[in-house]
Scaffold this active site. Structure first.
Site, PDB file in Angstrom:
ATOM      1  N   SER A   1      37.059  -3.122 -80.295  1.00  0.00           N
ATOM      2  CA  SER A   1      38.189  -2.287 -81.132  1.00  0.00           C
ATOM      3  C   SER A   1      38.877  -3.260 -81.687  1.00  0.00           C
ATOM      4  O   SER A   1      38.747  -4.808 -81.694  1.00  0.00           O
ATOM      5  CB  SER A   1      38.846  -1.505 -80.029  1.00  0.00           C
ATOM      6  OG  SER A   1      39.577  -2.473 -79.160  1.00  0.00           O
ATOM      7  N   LYS A   2      39.700  -2.540 -82.459  1.00  0.00           N
ATOM      8  CA  LYS A   2      40.689  -3.270 -83.582  1.00  0.00           C
ATOM      9  C   LYS A   2      41.275  -4.566 -82.745  1.00  0.00           C
ATOM     10  O   LYS A   2      41.703  -5.553 -83.622  1.00  0.00           O
ATOM     11  CB  LYS A   2      41.647  -2.473 -84.065  1.00  0.00           C
ATOM     12  CG  LYS A   2      41.067  -1.766 -85.054  1.00  0.00           C
ATOM     13  CD  LYS A   2      42.300  -1.017 -85.907  1.00  0.00           C
ATOM     14  CE  LYS A   2      41.837  -0.258 -87.167  1.00  0.00           C
ATOM     15  NZ  LYS A   2      42.418   1.003 -87.093  1.00  0.00           N
ATOM     16  N   ARG A   3      41.606  -4.678 -81.408  1.00  0.00           N
ATOM     17  CA  ARG A   3      42.434  -5.573 -80.870  1.00  0.00           C
ATOM     18  C   ARG A   3      41.377  -6.697 -80.831  1.00  0.00           C
ATOM     19  O   ARG A   3      42.179  -7.839 -80.501  1.00  0.00           O
ATOM     20  CB  ARG A   3      42.979  -5.210 -79.609  1.00  0.00           C
ATOM     21  CG  ARG A   3      42.189  -5.211 -78.372  1.00  0.00           C
ATOM     22  CD  ARG A   3      42.757  -4.523 -77.249  1.00  0.00           C
ATOM     23  NE  ARG A   3      41.765  -3.400 -76.802  1.00  0.00           N
ATOM     24  CZ  ARG A   3      40.744  -3.650 -75.983  1.00  0.00           C
ATOM     25  NH1 ARG A   3      40.856  -5.079 -75.341  1.00  0.00           N
ATOM     26  NH2 ARG A   3      39.871  -2.821 -75.414  1.00  0.00           N
TER      27      ARG A   3
ATOM     28  N   GLY B   1      39.807  -7.973 -83.389  1.00  0.00           N
ATOM     29  CA  GLY B   1      39.796  -8.410 -84.598  1.00  0.00           C
ATOM     30  C   GLY B   1      39.098  -7.410 -85.575  1.00  0.00           C
ATOM     31  O   GLY B   1      39.115  -6.247 -85.271  1.00  0.00           O
TER      32      GLY B   1
END
Ligand code: GLU
Length: 471
Positions: free
Chosen positions: A248-250, A252
């Site tokens: 997921s976005k966390r 990168g």
């Protein structure tokens, strides 16, 4: 009967970016089709009218084209096919395989609560099935949804191309909504009609869809009738971040186009995606042609793949080394401008050639290129530290003799060595002060190469400007 030639598809929903996982699925579908000399199709699943946007459609097209995942047919759009879905729904209703359900939200909620209270699994109870509705008058003003009449008995099974045999009892499945009150079909229905009409032979997709597959298989059987040929299904394990959680976005960048922005080459991302959950011996770096030649589903891992940025950076660095200087120059130009650099003087392709071995991304290359295109500023502390005593004298002598030396690496190197000897210094005692005077930095690639690229005039102008500030 000859087996139909392979046809695969990627069917993204245009509700945001193209996620890395979807790109990986697209790449596997593409490689599988190419390996078998088949066709690869792009279909935009845009029936979720509230969440789909034109911008997201464009992002899908851009991402596919950036990765050079060329499709043979499409892009098809589900919103162009609404009349076809209605036609199939009407036929299923006429055959008694689908029906209108007038149950209100509140009614379904009450049903669900009752089932939960009794410890049962919540499911639709078939109250509007034709045999149960028994002449009941539909409530006024309610726009019915359409439900598929799922078989009650037996089980659904398929031999998943990645996961192996899977069996689900029909008693686990309830009557799926196939069209909403506004007539727009739901994913599970539209996907089946499309895969039939587009003659898809292999449905490869993320394993978040495993639970949909038995429902879809029942729909295929209803639509195609006895003897209808179903596609084969393969569900790809998901991609996890380094911490073992779903990517997921966390972790990168997860959007394909973000990799472009971050300075990755498409062929490196392509190669990296191919290795996310598939392998061929211990080959890490390979070409598209090799992938097409080697790709098979037998080597798709059953376990989730793990995303590893360091490996991607390494691959990107390798592809940067192979890229031509002209191509790198074109790709790095806007990035240098973004950093405030002015491309003038040293030729950018030659600068890229000198610096590309040290950069893992185009953005890093742009930062390194600022050595040539950034403003010329020298920190007074560096002047004090490096431009004094015999080192300063050597730099002055360099400036004096630079007018007559041949401006190319070997001759410049000869001049520097000569100064080292004359002033009884060590190489760094001349090279570092020269770097500081010319670039304001103590570290650069080989000083003779840097001097050559700056050219005589720029070199002298810069060095004189620094020397004017020395005591
Ligand atoms: N639109 C679906 C998705 O983006 C497609 C799933 C499928 O391949 O059937 O997840």
């Amino acid at each position: 009967m000859t087996s139909p030639s392979v046809r695969t598809r990627i069917a993204p929903s245009p509700t945001g970016m193209l996620h890395l996982g979807t790109a990986r699925t697209a790449l596997f579908c593409w490689a599988f089709a190419r390996h078998h000399g088949g066709k690869f199709i792009l279909r935009i699943e845009d029936t979720d009218l509230e969440r789909s946007t034109e911008a997201a459609v464009q992002v899908i097209l851009d991402s596919m084209s950036w990765l050079d995942l060329e499709y043979d047919e499409g892009p098809f759009r589900q919103t162009d096919r609404l009349s076809r879905y209605s036609e199939v729904i009407d036929r299923l209703i006429a055959q008694g395989l689908a029906y209108r359900c007038y149950a209100s939200k509140e009614e379904l909620e009450t049903l669900r609560e009752g089932q939960m209270a009794r410890g049962e699994k919540p499911r639709y109870d078939g109250r509007w099935r034709p045999e149960n509705a028994g002449g009941r008058t539909p409530p006024a003003g309610v726009r019915p949804v359409i439900r598929f009449r799922n078989p009650d008995q037996g089980e659904v099974s398929w031999n998943d191309l990645v996961k192996g045999p899977i069996v689900i009892a029909n008693s686990e499945l309830d009557d799926l909504v196939i069209a909403r009150g506004d007539g727009v079909p739901t994913y599970n229905f539209a996907v089946v009609v499309d895969d039939i009409d587009m003659q898809i032979t292999h449905v490869l997709r993320g394993d978040d869809h495993v639970n949909n597959t038995p429902r879809q298989i029942n729909l295929y059987r209803a639509i195609l009738g006895d003897g209808g040929l179903l596609p084969q299904f393969g569900h790809l394990p998901m991609i996890l971040g380094p911490d073992g959680q779903k990517l997921s976005k966390r972790h990168g960048a997860v959007s394909v186009m973000q990799y472009d922005e971050d300075g990755f080459l498409p062929e490196a991302v392509f190669n990296y995606l191919a290795r996310l959950g598939w392998s061929h011996g211990d080959h890490e770096k390979f070409s598209r042609t090799q992938l097409v030649q080697w790709f098979d589903l037998a080597h798709v891992n059953r376990a989730p793949a793990q995303y590893n940025l360091d490996k991607l950076l390494w691959l990107n660095g390798e592809y940067m080394k192979e890229a031509t200087d002209d191509r790198l120059a074109a790709l790095v130009t806007p990035r240098i401008a973004q950093l405030g650099g002015q491309i003038a003087g040293p030729a950018l392709p030659a600068v890229c050639g000198l610096l590309k071995d040290r950069a893992r991304t185009l953005n890093e290359l742009a930062e390194h290129a600022m050595l040539f295109y950034g403003p010329h500023g020298v920190d007074p502390a560096l002047i004090a530290q490096h431009l004094a005593g015999p080192s300063l004298a050597a730099v002055r002598a360099f400036a004096q003799r630079a007018g007559s030396v041949d401006w190319e690496r070997a001759a410049l190197n000869g001049l520097i060595k000569q100064l080292v000897g004359e002033f009884a210094l060590k190489m760094p005692q001349v090279a570092v002060p020269l770097r500081v005077a010319l670039t304001g930095r103590t570290q650069t690639p080989s000083i003779d190469a840097v001097l050559e690229l700056f050219g005589r005039d720029a070199t002298l102008a810069r060095i004189e400007a620094t020397l004017a500030r020395c005591g």
